[in-house]
Design a protein around this motif. Structure first.
Motif, PDB file in Angstrom:
ATOM      1  N   GLY A   1      51.690  50.937  10.077  1.00 10.17           N
ATOM      2  CA  GLY A   1      50.912  49.776  10.492  1.00 10.17           C
ATOM      3  C   GLY A   1      51.243  48.524   9.704  1.00 10.17           C
ATOM      4  N   THR A   2      52.501  48.389   9.265  1.00  8.69           N
ATOM      5  CA  THR A   2      52.910  47.235   8.459  1.00  8.69           C
ATOM      6  C   THR A   2      54.023  46.459   9.151  1.00  8.69           C
ATOM      7  N   THR A   3      54.114  45.196   8.804  1.00  7.62           N
ATOM      8  CA  THR A   3      55.174  44.339   9.323  1.00  7.62           C
ATOM      9  C   THR A   3      55.848  43.643   8.148  1.00  7.62           C
ATOM     10  N   THR A   4      57.183  43.662   8.149  1.00  5.25           N
ATOM     11  CA  THR A   4      57.953  43.070   7.063  1.00  5.25           C
ATOM     12  C   THR A   4      59.016  42.151   7.629  1.00  5.25           C
ATOM     13  N   LEU A   5      59.164  40.988   7.015  1.00  6.39           N
ATOM     14  CA  LEU A   5      60.234  40.062   7.379  1.00  6.39           C
ATOM     15  C   LEU A   5      61.391  40.252   6.415  1.00  6.39           C
ATOM     16  N   TYR A   6      62.608  40.258   6.945  1.00  4.61           N
ATOM     17  CA  TYR A   6      63.810  40.482   6.145  1.00  4.61           C
ATOM     18  C   TYR A   6      64.793  39.332   6.281  1.00  4.61           C
ATOM     19  N   LYS A   7      65.446  39.030   5.183  1.00  7.83           N
ATOM     20  CA  LYS A   7      66.679  38.248   5.165  1.00  7.83           C
ATOM     21  C   LYS A   7      67.735  39.176   4.572  1.00  7.83           C
ATOM     22  N   VAL A   8      68.921  39.236   5.192  1.00  4.81           N
ATOM     23  CA  VAL A   8      69.987  40.072   4.661  1.00  4.81           C
ATOM     24  C   VAL A   8      71.231  39.221   4.435  1.00  4.81           C
ATOM     25  N   HIS A   9      71.908  39.474   3.331  1.00  2.06           N
ATOM     26  CA  HIS A   9      73.074  38.682   2.916  1.00  2.06           C
ATOM     27  C   HIS A   9      74.227  39.636   2.620  1.00  2.06           C
ATOM     28  N   VAL A  10      75.423  39.274   3.079  1.00  4.27           N
ATOM     29  CA  VAL A  10      76.609  40.096   2.827  1.00  4.27           C
ATOM     30  C   VAL A  10      77.323  39.598   1.579  1.00  4.27           C
ATOM     31  N   ASN A  11      77.442  40.469   0.591  1.00  6.75           N
ATOM     32  CA  ASN A  11      78.081  40.111  -0.678  1.00  6.75           C
ATOM     33  C   ASN A  11      79.588  40.336  -0.665  1.00  6.75           C
TER      34      ASN A  11
ATOM     35  N   SER B   1      50.979  39.961   7.947  1.00  5.62           N
ATOM     36  CA  SER B   1      49.989  40.674   8.758  1.00  5.62           C
ATOM     37  C   SER B   1      50.345  40.633  10.239  1.00  5.62           C
ATOM     38  N   ASP B   2      50.905  39.502  10.675  1.00  9.32           N
ATOM     39  CA  ASP B   2      51.288  39.335  12.084  1.00  9.32           C
ATOM     40  C   ASP B   2      52.445  38.340  12.141  1.00  9.32           C
ATOM     41  N   ALA B   3      53.618  38.833  12.472  1.00  4.21           N
ATOM     42  CA  ALA B   3      54.823  37.993  12.437  1.00  4.21           C
ATOM     43  C   ALA B   3      54.735  36.809  13.396  1.00  4.21           C
ATOM     44  N   SER B   4      53.975  36.953  14.459  1.00  9.07           N
ATOM     45  CA  SER B   4      53.867  35.865  15.446  1.00  9.07           C
ATOM     46  C   SER B   4      52.747  34.889  15.116  1.00  9.07           C
ATOM     47  N   ASN B   5      51.970  35.195  14.102  1.00 10.43           N
ATOM     48  CA  ASN B   5      50.850  34.319  13.739  1.00 10.43           C
ATOM     49  C   ASN B   5      50.627  34.397  12.227  1.00 10.43           C
ATOM     50  N   LEU B   6      51.528  33.757  11.464  1.00  8.57           N
ATOM     51  CA  LEU B   6      51.475  33.827  10.017  1.00  8.57           C
ATOM     52  C   LEU B   6      50.264  33.085   9.462  1.00  8.57           C
ATOM     53  N   THR B   7      49.725  33.603   8.377  1.00 13.13           N
ATOM     54  CA  THR B   7      48.658  32.890   7.680  1.00 13.13           C
ATOM     55  C   THR B   7      49.276  31.691   6.965  1.00 13.13           C
ATOM     56  N   SER B   8      48.451  30.801   6.475  1.00 13.63           N
ATOM     57  CA  SER B   8      48.970  29.618   5.788  1.00 13.63           C
ATOM     58  C   SER B   8      49.750  30.001   4.536  1.00 13.63           C
TER      59      SER B   8
END
Length: 344
Positions: free
Chosen positions: A264-274, A176-183
């Motif tokens: 109006g959405t926020t997504t966190l990503y991890k990216v990996h090089v195969n 919901s908010d990358a700077s203030n994550l819920t528990s």
């Protein structure tokens, strides 16, 4: 012109792994594609090994793009004679047709036939009934391109090697908010970080990622420098692409925050090089990745798609009976071949 099929093609096809390489031909150069091999009372413009080629409307209202119209008529004749219409090709064409219809219904369930028909007009076809013909010619041309690229891969792949090619996987989680994550959000983020310390990216993506790629161990596919362009077909934000391009094989990025202001959405990503070796990517068992690589090769070798047509045309007995047609066709072909550096 042709926005539905052209702009949404990647979306339509990406979920259909069995089709493999059908997206090669969806370029702007194909927007005036016309049906071929008609006879009846029409004048024969061209003769090919397997029959005649006519074009009733070619002479009635030639536009500044008539060279392209003639070329696509010619190209379809070459494709028809070069690629055998196997059961597999017919099945792929039918699958492609079904998925185009399905996608169109999602856009406008009541008028999907009109939506498709309007787009087919842009490619030179006359009605909705031509959709199967369009799909069949598309799959056959894709097969022709695939065969040529595979035969000349060593030289043609040089163009994409310079573009930092790689295959990547991703993990996503919505917040919901990358700077203030819920528990709960913080707990999931911590669990992902912890899992990545203990197991592979693939296992972690399968267990935690909220992206549809989770069902395929997080595999997103092939990217290169061109995917940073806003006009690219990549569905990933440019910040994720840029991060992936800076990594070495086997490396994983830090968390990347992507905010979609429109949704109006926020997504966190991890990216990996195969993988970063183009030859290994070419041998991948993942047909979607192979299709993406070969599509990149076609895009990065100027005039290659035209050269493939010409190479196969030389194997056929082609007679162009109208001097004006021949002149316009040759002029268009020569223009398309300018800058060809494939050296084959």
């Amino acid at each position: 012109m042709g926005q539905f099929l052209r702009d949404n093609w990647f979306v339509v096809v990406i979920a259909i792994v069995i089709i493999g390489f059908v997206s090669y031909f969806i370029y702007d150069s194909n927007k005036y594609n016309v049906s071929s091999m008609k006879d009846g009372n029409s004048d024969v413009v061209m003769s090919v090994t397997g029959g005649n080629v006519t074009a009733d409307e070619i002479y009635s209202d030639l536009s500044k793009d008539d060279g392209e119209l003639l070329y696509n008529l010619y190209k379809n004749a070459v494709v028809s004679q070069t690629v055998k219409e196997t059961d597999s090709i017919k099945n792929d064409a039918k699958t492609l047709q079904d998925n185009i219809v399905s996608y169109a219904k999602q856009q406008d369930s009541n008028n999907y036939e009109q939506v498709i028909e309007q787009e087919l007009y842009a490619y030179g076809y006359s009605s909705y009934d031509d959709l199967n013909k369009y799909c069949l010619e598309s799959v056959k041309e894709a097969k022709m391109n695939e065969d040529y690229v595979n035969d000349h891969f060593a030289s043609l792949s040089k163009a994409v090697v310079a573009k930092n090619p790689r295959t990547i996987s991703i993990i996503t989680m919505s917040v919901s908010d990358a700077s203030n994550l819920t528990s709960d959000e913080q707990k999931k983020k911590d669990n992902i970080d912890s899992a990545l310390q203990k197991q592979s990216f693939a296992k972690t993506a399968t267990a935690y990622s909220e992206d549809t790629t989770a069902s395929d161990k997080g595999v997103y596919g092939y990217i290169d420098e061109d995917d940073k362009d806003s006009s690219s077909s990549s569905s990933l934000d440019s910040s994720v692409i840029e991060a992936a391009l800076k990594l070495k094989k086997g490396e994983t990025s830090d968390w990347i925050t992507v905010t979609d202001s429109d949704a109006g959405t926020t997504t966190l990503y991890k990216v990996h090089v195969n993988e970063t070796d183009v030859n290994t990517i070419h041998k991948s068992k993942n047909t979607t990745i192979k299709r993406q690589l070969l599509n990149a090769i076609l895009n990065n070798n100027t005039g290659l798609s035209t050269k493939i047509v010409q190479t196969n045309a030389k194997k056929l007995k082609i007679t162009i009976k109208d001097k004006n047609t021949k002149k316009k066709l040759n002029a268009y072909i020569n223009e398309q071949l300018k800058g060809d550096a494939s050296n084959e």
